[in-house]
Design an enzyme around this catalytic site. Structure first.
Site, PDB file in Angstrom:
ATOM      1  N   GLN A 121       0.831  -1.200   0.000  1.00  0.00           N
ATOM      2  CA  GLN A 121       0.000   0.000   0.000  1.00  0.00           C
ATOM      3  C   GLN A 121       0.868   1.252   0.000  1.00  0.00           C
ATOM      4  O   GLN A 121       2.084   1.182   0.240  1.00  0.00           O
ATOM      5  CB  GLN A 121      -0.905   0.011   1.236  1.00  0.00           C
ATOM      6  CG  GLN A 121      -0.127  -0.061   2.543  1.00  0.00           C
ATOM      7  CD  GLN A 121      -0.965  -0.549   3.698  1.00  0.00           C
ATOM      8  OE1 GLN A 121      -2.176  -0.514   3.690  1.00  0.00           O
ATOM      9  NE2 GLN A 121      -0.306  -1.029   4.746  1.00  0.00           N
ATOM     10  N   HIS A 151      -9.831   5.075  19.781  1.00  0.00           N
ATOM     11  CA  HIS A 151      -9.156   3.920  20.381  1.00  0.00           C
ATOM     12  C   HIS A 151      -9.678   3.595  21.777  1.00  0.00           C
ATOM     13  O   HIS A 151      -9.681   2.425  22.177  1.00  0.00           O
ATOM     14  CB  HIS A 151      -7.640   4.143  20.384  1.00  0.00           C
ATOM     15  CG  HIS A 151      -7.058   4.097  19.000  1.00  0.00           C
ATOM     16  ND1 HIS A 151      -6.719   5.224  18.295  1.00  0.00           N
ATOM     17  CD2 HIS A 151      -6.805   3.046  18.182  1.00  0.00           C
ATOM     18  CE1 HIS A 151      -6.264   4.873  17.110  1.00  0.00           C
ATOM     19  NE2 HIS A 151      -6.302   3.563  17.008  1.00  0.00           N
ATOM     20  N   ASP A 173      -0.146   0.632  13.790  1.00  0.00           N
ATOM     21  CA  ASP A 173       0.323   1.940  14.267  1.00  0.00           C
ATOM     22  C   ASP A 173       0.583   1.960  15.765  1.00  0.00           C
ATOM     23  O   ASP A 173       1.150   2.918  16.298  1.00  0.00           O
ATOM     24  CB  ASP A 173      -0.666   3.044  13.901  1.00  0.00           C
ATOM     25  CG  ASP A 173      -2.089   2.732  14.365  1.00  0.00           C
ATOM     26  OD1 ASP A 173      -2.255   2.079  15.407  1.00  0.00           O
ATOM     27  OD2 ASP A 173      -3.043   3.148  13.678  1.00  0.00           O
ATOM     28  N   ASP A 198      -0.331  -7.841  11.794  1.00  0.00           N
ATOM     29  CA  ASP A 198      -0.508  -6.774  10.808  1.00  0.00           C
ATOM     30  C   ASP A 198       0.302  -7.140   9.565  1.00  0.00           C
ATOM     31  O   ASP A 198       1.468  -7.511   9.662  1.00  0.00           O
ATOM     32  CB  ASP A 198      -0.040  -5.431  11.363  1.00  0.00           C
ATOM     33  CG  ASP A 198      -0.430  -4.274  10.459  1.00  0.00           C
ATOM     34  OD1 ASP A 198      -1.395  -3.574  10.780  1.00  0.00           O
ATOM     35  OD2 ASP A 198       0.219  -4.078   9.404  1.00  0.00           O
ATOM     36  N   ASP A 202      -0.656 -12.171   6.860  1.00  0.00           N
ATOM     37  CA  ASP A 202      -2.068 -11.993   6.554  1.00  0.00           C
ATOM     38  C   ASP A 202      -2.922 -12.565   7.680  1.00  0.00           C
ATOM     39  O   ASP A 202      -2.758 -13.731   8.074  1.00  0.00           O
ATOM     40  CB  ASP A 202      -2.394 -12.686   5.231  1.00  0.00           C
ATOM     41  CG  ASP A 202      -3.878 -12.663   4.930  1.00  0.00           C
ATOM     42  OD1 ASP A 202      -4.424 -11.566   4.766  1.00  0.00           O
ATOM     43  OD2 ASP A 202      -4.478 -13.755   4.869  1.00  0.00           O
ATOM     44  N   ALA A 203      -3.833 -11.749   8.202  1.00  0.00           N
ATOM     45  CA  ALA A 203      -4.640 -12.174   9.352  1.00  0.00           C
ATOM     46  C   ALA A 203      -5.502 -13.379   9.020  1.00  0.00           C
ATOM     47  O   ALA A 203      -5.636 -14.301   9.841  1.00  0.00           O
ATOM     48  CB  ALA A 203      -5.511 -11.007   9.824  1.00  0.00           C
ATOM     49  N   ASP A 252      -9.085  -4.345  14.325  1.00  0.00           N
ATOM     50  CA  ASP A 252      -8.949  -2.938  13.928  1.00  0.00           C
ATOM     51  C   ASP A 252      -8.355  -2.907  12.525  1.00  0.00           C
ATOM     52  O   ASP A 252      -7.200  -2.543  12.321  1.00  0.00           O
ATOM     53  CB  ASP A 252      -8.051  -2.205  14.924  1.00  0.00           C
ATOM     54  CG  ASP A 252      -8.014  -0.705  14.689  1.00  0.00           C
ATOM     55  OD1 ASP A 252      -8.918  -0.205  13.991  1.00  0.00           O
ATOM     56  OD2 ASP A 252      -7.085  -0.046  15.183  1.00  0.00           O
TER      57      ASP A 252
END
Length: 530
Positions: free
Chosen positions: A260, A297, A319, A339, A373-374, A391
């Site tokens: 990305q 959050h 993040d 992530d 990859d989740a 999230d």
């Protein structure tokens, strides 16, 4: 079957001694041109995926338009066959120039003109037209070297064409993008395209060219080289300028990772405030604003922490901001963060402003970071977690829509401990109500009982979440008795968060699945114009 040579190539009536080398040169040119043509197609699809986020839609538009245009190009090439070599050289120079500059031009149309859709269709059509004209002309050129049965000639040409396409298909993601990036990668392919076309015509078919044709081709080659060279030299500055055009605040960091585009912007707030507003964008979508991220959050994490919470799984959130809130509970023993993009994690760890915002949470010894990859990781996970925090990026792209499906939530249920809770960021019930309630339906279809709630996050607007537990008894939407002092969330705000106004009441939406990702269609249509 060979029937003898035609006199066009060498002016004689007998076969040339090196006709095999000449035929090989034509097939090599077919091979290279096919590779370049496929790269142009893939570059348009990839750019649309990055900018628009609709991979399937962009691929359908590009491939459909280009294949149609290739058919038109094959017909258009028929009158050019008497001067096949000269026409082929002109087409390759034109294709090299337009194909090489295609990514740059479309990015400019997106950033400044808001004409990306029409520009994409026009570019795909012109490139397809030129690519489609190549094979008929190359067929004529091949037969002029040494005539053979039509079926045999077609087999040779298409074999070289298809193998070349394979090379282009592999080179684009594994060589051009990692080494050169999209802008410069297209320029490199354009240069290769021009060299391949001119090399064939100026060696094997040089005697077919008149002096005037050679002069015109020479001038054209110089023009193409200067244009591509200038674009190469200025590509970095162009990208910075175009990118800044897309963002309101000054861009202080930008990177295109394997997955990305990552952009950080920073500005001083207006209206008399001195706070710095640091914003993270992934593929153009806002992930947080430092001015109000605590609202998001706190609402995401703390309601889910009521109950057992020794082992926490966080999906996404590279993040480190959600992890910061989780680590405020001293009895949390371990936090596993899954992530996909290590570049986001590196940013959160090493950029001082972002590290200050997340409190260095990703370097806490209780945190285990997995860059994978989740969906794939959950399929093989054998651990159990007291809390799962999903999230994840919004489901407005093909790649992320699978993370909002019944199948994905069923995988989460399989790793949830007894009395465990799941919380899902679910988009805006105001701006995207169909998406929001479809996500709720998907979670419930996977065997959860849910409690929907929403809060106001000024940077996002009205934003929704889902708190869920396995079974039929919905969880209690309350803060833990030992919750730390929070800036935004308190018992009264949380109670009000479970109430939805009449104009945004629950919708009976169908769930989203891998084979029918309804949430993707909802997200694309509902967010259009915002």
């Amino acid at each position: 079957m060979s029937t003898g040579a035609l006199p066009v190539v060498d002016g004689g009536t007998e076969a040339r001694p090196h006709w095999r080398l000449a035929r090989a040169a034509v097939l090599v040119a077919v091979f290279v041109c096919a590779a370049c043509g496929l790269v142009y197609e893939l570059a348009l699809v990839a750019l649309g995926s990055y900018l628009i986020g609709d991979t399937v839609g962009q691929a359908s538009i590009v491939l459909g338009v280009m294949v149609f245009a290739m058919g038109v190009g094959a017909l258009v090439a028929k009158p050019l066959q008497p001067r096949a070599a000269a026409a082929f050289a002109v087409i390759e120079l034109t294709l090299a120039l337009l194909g090489g500059l295609s990514v740059l031009g479309l990015y400019a149309a997106f950033a400044w003109l808001d004409l990306y859709g029409p520009a994409l269709v026009g570019t795909a059509f012109v490139l397809g037209l030129l690519i489609g004209a190549e094979i008929p002309l190359l067929m004529v050129m091949l037969q002029r070297i040494r005539e053979q049965a039509a079926g045999s000639a077609v087999a040779d040409l298409f074999a070289a064409d298809y193998v070349g396409a394979l090379l282009g298909g592999l080179a684009f993601p594994f060589l051009l993008i990692p080494v050169f990036g999209q802008l410069k990668g297209a320029l490199v392919v354009g240069a290769v395209n021009a060299v391949a076309g001119l090399a064939l015509v100026c060696t094997v078919f040089r005697r077919e060219l008149s002096r005037r044709a050679r002069l015109v081709l020479g001038v054209g080659a110089v023009v193409v080289a200067l244009c591509l060279g200038y674009a190469w030299v200025t590509a970095a500055d162009f990208e910075v300028t175009a990118r800044q055009q897309l963002y309101r605040d000054p861009v202080v960091y930008a990177e295109r990772s394997r997955y990305q585009e990552i952009v950080l912007t920073r500005s001083v707030r207006e209206v008399g405030h001195s706070d710095t507003d640091l914003r993270l964008f992934l593929n153009g979508d806002l992930q947080f604003s430092s001015v109000d991220e605590y609202r998001y959050h706190e609402a995401l994490v703390h309601p889910a922490m009521r109950g057992p919470r020794g082992d926490v799984l966080v999906l996404g959130a590279g993040d480190g901001l959600a992890v910061r809130e989780i680590l405020r509970y001293p009895d949390v023993r371990r936090v596993t963060v899954v992530d996909l993009d290590p570049a986001v994690v590196a940013l959160a760890r090493h950029v001082p402003q972002l590290r200050a915002l997340n409190g260095g949470s990703l370097d806490d010894p209780r945190v285990r970071m997995l860059n994978t990859d989740a969906f794939g990781w959950l399929r093989t996970a054998a651990e159990r977690f007291d809390v799962v925090v999903a999230d994840l990026p919004d489901p407005d792209e093909t790649a992320t829509a699978k993370l909002y499906t019944v199948e994905f939530y069923a995988l989460i249920r399989s790793v949830l401990a007894e009395q465990g809770r799941l919380v899902v960021q679910s988009g805006s019930p105001y701006f995207a109500p169909r998406s929001y309630w479809s996500i709720d339906a998907s979670v419930r279809e996977a065997g959860f009982a849910t409690v929907p709630y929403h809060v106001d996050v000024p940077s996002f607007g009205d934003w929704g979440f889902l708190l869920a537990t396995a079974g039929t008894v919905p969880p209690v939407l309350e803060l833990p008795a030992d919750a730390p002092r929070l800036r935004f969330l308190d018992p009264g705000v949380l109670r009000a968060a479970a109430a939805f106004p009449a104009d945004r009441a629950r919708l009976n939406m169908p769930p989203s699945t891998l084979l029918q990702p309804r949430v993707l269609d909802y997200a694309r249509t509902e967010w259009r114009g915002y």
